[in-house]
Design a protein around this motif. Structure first.
Motif, PDB file in Angstrom:
ATOM      1  N   ASP A  61       0.821  -1.208   0.000  1.00  0.00           N
ATOM      2  CA  ASP A  61       0.000   0.000   0.000  1.00  0.00           C
ATOM      3  C   ASP A  61       0.860   1.265   0.000  1.00  0.00           C
ATOM      4  N   SER A  62       1.993   1.201   0.648  1.00  0.00           N
ATOM      5  CA  SER A  62       2.850   2.375   0.799  1.00  0.00           C
ATOM      6  C   SER A  62       3.469   2.845  -0.516  1.00  0.00           C
ATOM      7  N   VAL A  63       3.464   1.976  -1.545  1.00  0.00           N
ATOM      8  CA  VAL A  63       4.101   2.356  -2.809  1.00  0.00           C
ATOM      9  C   VAL A  63       3.133   2.375  -3.985  1.00  0.00           C
ATOM     10  N   LYS A  64       1.889   1.974  -3.763  1.00  0.00           N
ATOM     11  CA  LYS A  64       0.909   1.943  -4.854  1.00  0.00           C
ATOM     12  C   LYS A  64       0.771   3.315  -5.495  1.00  0.00           C
ATOM     13  N   GLY A  65       0.777   3.306  -6.823  1.00  0.00           N
ATOM     14  CA  GLY A  65       0.642   4.550  -7.559  1.00  0.00           C
ATOM     15  C   GLY A  65       1.948   5.282  -7.785  1.00  0.00           C
TER      16      GLY A  65
END
Length: 115
Positions: A61-65
Motif C-alpha cells: 500500500d505504501s508504494v501503490k501509484g
C-alpha cells in the motif's frame, strides 16, 4: 541462482530511480519475482511482486501509484521504477525469487531519499 541488483543511489524527495535485477541460474520466465526492502532498524518488507509472464502485479500500500514492477523475460531482468520518492522509501532494496521451496535474495542496492 544468482540475483544482481543495480540502480540504487541518492535522490532528492520527489525524484525517480529505476532498479534492475539481473537473474541467472534458473529458468527466469517460469517464476514470479519480487522486490523487498529493509530500512535501518526495521524488518524486511515486500514492496512488489510480478507473475512469471508479467500479467499480474501486486504492491505494498505504501508504494501503490508510485512504483511499477516490470520484467523482460528475454533479458532475464526484473525492474522497479520508483517515482515520487519519499524519505521513508530509504532502504536497501532486494530482489527475490522462490524456487523449488528455496528462497533466493540478491545482495541488495541502497536507495537513499534525502534533500
Amino acid at each position: 541462482v544468482q540475483l544482481v541488483e543495480s540502480g540504487g543511489g541518492l535522490v532528492h524527495p520527489g525524484g525517480s530511480l529505476r532498479l534492475s535485477c539481473a537473474a541467472s541460474g534458473f529458468t527466469f520466465s517460469s517464476y514470479a519475482m519480487s522486490w523487498y526492502r529493509q530500512a535501518p532498524g526495521k524488518e524486511r518488507e515486500l514492496v512488489a511482486t510480478i507473475t512469471s509472464h508479467g500479467g499480474i502485479t501486486n504492491y505494498a500500500d505504501s508504494v501503490k501509484g508510485r512504483f511499477t514492477i516490470s520484467r523482460d523475460n528475454a533479458k532475464n531482468t526484473v525492474y522497479l521504477q520508483m517515482n515520487s520518492l519519499k524519505p521513508e522509501d530509504t532502504a536497501v532494496y532486494y530482489c527475490f525469487v522462490k524456487r523449488a521451496s528455496q528462497y533466493y535474495w540478491g545482495q541488495g542496492t541502497q536507495v537513499t531519499v534525502s534533500s
